[in-house]
Motif scaffolding. Sequence first.
Motif, PDB file in Angstrom:
ATOM      1  N   LYS A   1      13.728  30.057 -16.630  1.00 52.77           N
ATOM      2  CA  LYS A   1      14.525  31.556 -17.241  1.00 52.77           C
ATOM      3  C   LYS A   1      15.089  31.992 -15.719  1.00 52.77           C
ATOM      4  CE  LYS A   1      12.694  31.802 -20.757  1.00 52.77           C
ATOM      5  NZ  LYS A   1      13.483  31.779 -21.650  1.00 52.77           N
ATOM      6  N   ASP A   2      14.964  32.611 -14.955  1.00 53.34           N
ATOM      7  CA  ASP A   2      16.302  33.485 -14.108  1.00 53.34           C
ATOM      8  C   ASP A   2      15.703  33.151 -12.478  1.00 53.34           C
ATOM      9  OD1 ASP A   2      18.194  33.660 -15.715  1.00 53.34           O
ATOM     10  OD2 ASP A   2      17.550  35.834 -15.831  1.00 53.34           O
ATOM     11  N   LEU A   3      14.889  31.845 -12.488  1.00 55.81           N
ATOM     12  CA  LEU A   3      13.785  32.395 -10.973  1.00 55.81           C
ATOM     13  C   LEU A   3      13.410  30.324 -10.822  1.00 55.81           C
ATOM     14  CD1 LEU A   3      13.098  35.052  -9.584  1.00 55.81           C
ATOM     15  CD2 LEU A   3      10.572  33.593 -10.053  1.00 55.81           C
ATOM     16  N   ALA A   4      13.810  30.543  -9.765  1.00 54.32           N
ATOM     17  CA  ALA A   4      13.449  29.172  -8.759  1.00 54.32           C
ATOM     18  C   ALA A   4      12.787  29.347  -7.516  1.00 54.32           C
ATOM     19  CB  ALA A   4      15.146  28.610  -9.064  1.00 54.32           C
ATOM     20  N   PHE A   5      12.141  28.442  -7.380  1.00 58.08           N
ATOM     21  CA  PHE A   5      11.356  28.322  -5.963  1.00 58.08           C
ATOM     22  C   PHE A   5      11.466  27.234  -5.304  1.00 58.08           C
ATOM     23  CE2 PHE A   5       7.490  29.031  -8.557  1.00 58.08           C
ATOM     24  CZ  PHE A   5       6.758  30.242  -9.570  1.00 58.08           C
ATOM     25  N   VAL A   6      11.771  27.684  -3.772  1.00 57.28           N
ATOM     26  CA  VAL A   6      12.351  27.484  -2.470  1.00 57.28           C
ATOM     27  C   VAL A   6      12.413  27.656  -1.646  1.00 57.28           C
ATOM     28  CG1 VAL A   6      15.084  26.665  -3.847  1.00 57.28           C
ATOM     29  CG2 VAL A   6      14.435  28.993  -2.381  1.00 57.28           C
ATOM     30  N   ARG A   7      12.288  26.064  -0.746  1.00 61.13           N
ATOM     31  CA  ARG A   7      11.984  26.677   0.285  1.00 61.13           C
ATOM     32  C   ARG A   7      12.304  25.682   1.738  1.00 61.13           C
ATOM     33  NH1 ARG A   7       8.859  22.253   3.779  1.00 61.13           N
ATOM     34  NH2 ARG A   7       9.597  21.408   1.978  1.00 61.13           N
ATOM     35  N   LYS A   8      12.495  26.764   2.627  1.00 61.73           N
ATOM     36  CA  LYS A   8      13.137  26.162   4.419  1.00 61.73           C
ATOM     37  C   LYS A   8      12.131  26.345   5.426  1.00 61.73           C
ATOM     38  CE  LYS A   8      17.800  28.528   3.499  1.00 61.73           C
ATOM     39  NZ  LYS A   8      18.395  29.006   4.240  1.00 61.73           N
ATOM     40  N   GLY A   9      12.089  24.996   6.158  1.00 63.21           N
ATOM     41  CA  GLY A   9      11.218  25.236   6.546  1.00 63.21           C
ATOM     42  C   GLY A   9       9.971  24.922   6.405  1.00 63.21           C
TER      43      GLY A   9
END
Length: 422
Positions: free
Chosen positions: A325-333
């Motif tokens: 839908k309108d949410l995505a999981f992302v990672r920095k570090g």
Amino acid sequence: MNFINLIFSKLGFYFALLAFFTLPIITFAQDDDGWEKATEEDLKTTVDTTIIERKALLAYGGDSIKIASVEGKLGVLNDTNATIVPFQYEEISFFEGEDSTCTRWEGTLLVKGRGKYGVLDATGKPLTALYEKIEFMPESCQSGSGKTKVMRFYNRGKVGLADAYGNVVIRASYEEIDFVKYLFSRYGDTTETEKLVKPELITAKKAGKYGLFDLHNNVPLLRSEYNAIEHLQMVRVEEKKKTHTTHILKIQQGTKYGFILLHNQSILTPKYEYLGEFSTEKGNTKGEAEDLIALVQEDGKWGWINLEGKEVIKIEYDAAEAFRKDLAFVRKGRKWTAIDRKGKQKLEDTYEEIRYLALETEKNAFFKTLIIAKKKGKYGILDIEGKTLLNFEFDKIKFVPEKFGFDVEVNGEEKFVNLKRG
């Protein structure tokens, strides 16, 4: 001229005329294509025959033709037992595949003589030259366009493409030739079937690399320099108050991916290590090209581009998952968070792990929006807005949909909890 010479002159004319009419009749001659000549003797009605297969032809007024055998050789008879294909072949079959609903090739015959194959029509007229092998393409039945009525033929170990009249569409210089297809299922139906991309396209493989050919317009689109060309998805692109239903093909060069958008033939040169599917708000696949976005990986970093090839969410993340839908999981570090389609952060960035509770196929719409996250070594449950529904106090957590709750473990103790106890 005296009277005697006149008589001999007239006699010579009549003898010549008689000789002409008593010569064997040649019904077809394709010497350049490898066909043998059939004489009047070859075409005499044969009574002592074994009928192998008979087929009524609707396109020929209901008349039938019969594949028959005599003295080990095969030929074809019509309804009156007149020979329309001489008895000189090792193999004869109806060239129409196994689909009984396909009538496009009705009456077409595949014959083999002296180790070579050819195709004839229902009257016995040769349609092709003689080749090492000729293959029926069942996909040719999926479109009413005459452009798709084609067959594969092999010459000197290479494959080419010919139309129903034997005209060479693609020369026999390739290792593989196939239609471009995609999987399609009707709304509410879990069964998927293969359908042809429109306009009809052909992939051709040469020296281990693939090219793309527009069969409908009879023009090449991509040279044979790609490691793979495959269907990515079908989208509806809105441009100038018009909606184009089009297909996106993913193209690969080495380990990099790009795409070609078929309705305007725009090409994004392969540059990404990963290329996902395009979507807009709420996961829709309809919208303007600038709003349809896809997850990509470039130089080890993750971000999003639109259908115009422009970077719309900066390619800067160490890891990322596609939008649901309108949410995505992302990672920095080492920390995960969630962003919206504008790249705006929607959850705090303190999570060591994060994932959706259930697959999108989950029937319960509420559970599909829940998130399992890990913080400071403990698991908990969040809603789509980031509100904590189960505190972060569990060493293990497993969703049990049939009980509408969770099997959890705390300090080695196992128990069952639901959201009401959070």
